[in-house]
Design an enzyme around this catalytic site. Structure first.
Site, PDB file in Angstrom:
ATOM      1  N   ASP A   9       0.729  -1.111   0.043  1.00  0.00           N
ATOM      2  CA  ASP A   9       0.181  -0.104  -0.144  1.00  0.00           C
ATOM      3  C   ASP A   9       0.806   1.236  -0.120  1.00  0.00           C
ATOM      4  OD1 ASP A   9      -2.333  -1.144  -0.213  1.00  0.00           O
ATOM      5  OD2 ASP A   9      -2.844  -1.104   1.938  1.00  0.00           O
TER       6      ASP A   9
ATOM      7  N   TYR B 159      -9.907  -0.454   1.632  1.00  0.00           N
ATOM      8  CA  TYR B 159      -9.551  -0.076   3.248  1.00  0.00           C
ATOM      9  C   TYR B 159      -9.205   1.122   3.704  1.00  0.00           C
ATOM     10  CZ  TYR B 159      -9.804  -5.166   4.929  1.00  0.00           C
ATOM     11  OH  TYR B 159     -10.099  -6.249   5.274  1.00  0.00           O
TER      12      TYR B 159
END
Length: 683
Positions: free
Chosen positions: A329, A413
């Protein structure tokens, strides 16, 4: 309360990834920010725009060239030590340039102060030892257009009887990992999975089109492969969680008001923060997000630099739709560039000090993320307490902590990173994971060993969120040592006649290979960072303990490609000798990389870390077997660690904390503290 009002916040891409239209919190510059006064101040909008001008002038930023990553160029410690207030600061940026038409990559160091390109290096994208640069926001939109224009994808949708839902389909762009496919190696590839919407404002994640995967080359802008396996029905249930879907809010919760009538206890000068015994510098960049510099307690150094520079989200599903998923990420998507604009009363409570952030867009222009870092104080229960059955009586003091935090949305998320500073000299890092779990479709009622059914026909694969914290430790200076401390049982015998005794062991970790360690709760394992030259009043080295809150390490097989790419997640601890250029646990470009970059490469020479300038890398995180209660939006899950003084201080540093200002409130009719007319914390 809505997150924000930007209509382009489209929750758009795979595991955890939302990039339809890019980060909606990136906005045009509102006001001119002050010029930096310290080398460790974050990049300003003016500096980012000036860097762009220099690159254009040098012929490096032409019409087809984009900026996947722009970061501050790290100063050497010698530069920082030599600088004094008032000196000129040579402000430099580290820029990755991608020619979108050819895939050529150029890395450049630009001096904004001197107005020149100091260095440049070009290579072909994907050429060893490089992976691909970070994704551009514009590539997510382009990938969706390529998919929807693809005759093969349209044919697959028609075959499934979904032709009437093509216009409302959401084509989620996803990093491909590395699986060694011949038509992908060395190319700038992205995959796309398809989700359906019932309307323009529908949440797409609840309606996955299982088994339909499109493979796209982002340089040639073509579909290089399509998979259409199975014909599982698209789940029909709703994934909405907004007030119009869940109904009226409950009215039973009474207000909790947080007030500080005299203002906060911290003082901010630019990006330098002082709070009680603590001082630190707050920084922010596009990749790591929040970075802390020069963290001191009682003006004694504790950390030179602290951040969470990487996290990996590997999935444990064997299906063709998900076996390759292992998102980085920070390294693939840039945590900081996707950070949120925080809102008072929603994200932070109390008397708040916000810091804005500035990052570069795909074309290298400066954009602002307002209120990207939130800082406030909060109560934290009991700090210390004792009741003595004498005239000393009962004494209690309340704890509070300074909170410095930010949130990043990476697709479905959302991740919050919270640094806590305590009155007793302790530091805690807490990562908060929330948002929407990534799901696939299946036949309702069937057992799936890799993903539980969390709603009818909705299966959420098992996965992990494994973070890597980088702690450039400086316990009373840069000369530090590392030891592993374990509690140790003692066999009953001459040295333990009653069987009750136990002790501890302290094992020096003198080299980088020795310092690759796993946590062990069975022996209460901690890692001690000692000063190699300073001692406390009992003659022991001043020290801090890194206290893990261990979870499972990477669950993938050691022979897997994800284990090669995310090797940092195979150990709870790595210790390295400081090197300014060693900042990325999974390497500079984990996207499409075959593995071996980052910590395995950094530690290959097995350097000494005994009495040296030491960096700790700590893996922590979550292993998530999803549950129905995680749907349609997941309550926050927590992971983190502590960094606590151990002989760094001679006594409890919080003994002079005053009583709570609410300690002497008159007891009401509904009860009190049982001490007559008034409650008190010390009597």
């Amino acid at each position: 309360m809505t997150h924000h009002d930007n209509p382009h916040h489209d929750h758009g891409h795979g595991h955890d990834h939302d990039f339809a239209g890019g980060n909606p919190d990136l906005i045009p510059i509102r006001v001119a920010e002050p010029a930096p006064r310290h080398p460790l101040d974050p990049l300003t909008a003016a500096e980012i725009d000036r860097a762009r001008e220099i690159l254009v002038g040098a012929g490096l930023l032409g019409e087809t060239v984009r900026v996947p990553m722009l970061l501050p160029d790290e100063y050497t410690k010698d530069e920082l030590a030599a600088w004094t207030p008032g000196d000129e600061i040579d402000r430099r940026v580290d820029v990755t340039l991608l020619d979108a038409a050819t895939g050529k990559v150029t890395e450049a160091i630009v001096s904004v102060t001197r107005g020149e390109v100091l260095s440049q290096a070009a290579h072909a994208a994907g050429e060893a030892p490089y992976g691909q640069p970070q994704y551009l926001f514009e590539e997510y939109e382009r990938a969706a257009e390529i998919v929807k224009d693809s005759p093969e994808w349209r044919a697959a949708m028609r075959r499934r009887g979904l032709e009437d839902r093509i216009e409302l389909a959401f084509c989620s762009p996803l990093a491909p990992g590395f699986v060694g496919r011949a038509n992908e190696v060395g190319r700038r590839v992205i995959r796309s999975l398809t989700f359906l919407r019932d309307s323009e404002d529908d949440i797409p994640w609840a309606h996955p089109v299982e088994g339909l995967i499109v493979h796209i080359d982002l340089v040639t802008n073509e579909v290089i492969g399509i998979e259409d396996e199975g014909d599982v029905p698209v789940p029909a249930g709703s994934g909405k969680y907004t007030p119009d879907a869940v109904g009226p809010a409950r009215e039973t919760l009474k207000p909790i008001e947080i007030v500080q009538p005299e203002g906060p206890s911290f003082h901010v000068d630019g990006h330098h923060v002082q709070w009680e015994n603590w001082s630190l510098r707050v920084d922010f960049n596009a990749r790591e997000g929040l970075v802390l510099h020069d963290v001191r307690f009682d003006d004694r150094p504790v950390l030179s630099r602290a951040s969470v520079p990487e996290m990996v989200v590997p999935y444990g599903d064997t299906s063709n739709t998900r076996f390759w998923i292992s998102y980085f990420d920070a390294g693939e998507y840039l945590l900081g560039k996707n950070a949120n604009h925080l809102e008072l009363g929603c994200d932070c409570l109390g008397v708040i000090r916000y810091f804005d952030g500035y990052v570069a867009d795909d074309h290298g222009h400066a954009v602002q993320i307002p209120n990207v870092v939130c800082m406030h104080e909060e109560d934290y229960g009991i700090l210390w307490k004792h009741t003595e059955p004498s005239v000393v009586g009962s004494h209690v003091r309340r704890s509070r902590r300074l909170v410095v935090s930010y949130f990043s949305t990476i697709g479905n998320y959302d991740y919050g990173f919270y640094w806590y500073f305590y009155l007793d000299g302790s530091i805690q890092l807490e990562a908060k994971a929330t948002g929407i779990v990534f799901v696939g479709a299946g036949i309702p009622g069937l057992e799936n060993p890799h993903g539980p059914e969390i709603a009818p026909g909705v299966f959420a694969p098992v996965h992990q969120h494994l973070f890597s914290a980088r702690l450039d430790v400086a316990i009373d200076g840069e000369d530090n040592r590392l030891l592993e401390i374990d509690a140790k049982r003692m066999p009953m015998g001459e040295g333990n006649p009653f069987g009750n005794a136990f002790t501890w062991t302290a094992t020096p970790l003198r080299t980088e290979h020795e310092a690759q360690r796993e946590a062990d709760t069975t022996v209460a394992r901690v890692w001690e960072v000692q000063s190699a030259s300073k001692t406390n009043y009992v003659g022991k080295p001043t020290a801090y303990h890194l206290i893990p809150q261990p979870t499972a390490l990477l669950m993938a097989d050691p022979a897997s490609t994800v284990a090669a790419r995310a090797a940092f997640a195979t150990k709870h601890l790595w210790g390295t000798a400081y090197d300014r250029d060693e900042r990325w646990p999974g390497g500079r470009y984990p996207n499409g990389h075959q593995g071996g970059a980052g910590l395995p490469a950094y530690t290959a020479d097995d350097r000494s870390i005994d009495g040296e300038d030491l960096v700790l890398w700590h893996t922590f995180g979550l292993t998530h077997i999803p549950r129905p209660e995680d749907w349609p939006i997941m309550p926050v899950d927590y992971a983190g660690f502590w960094f606590k003084p151990y002989g760094f201080l001679d006594v409890n540093p919080a003994m002079n904390v005053p009583e709570s200002s609410q300690a002497h409130a008159v007891a009401g009719a509904d009860g009190g503290c049982g001490m007559g007319d008034a409650c008190t914390c010390g009597h």
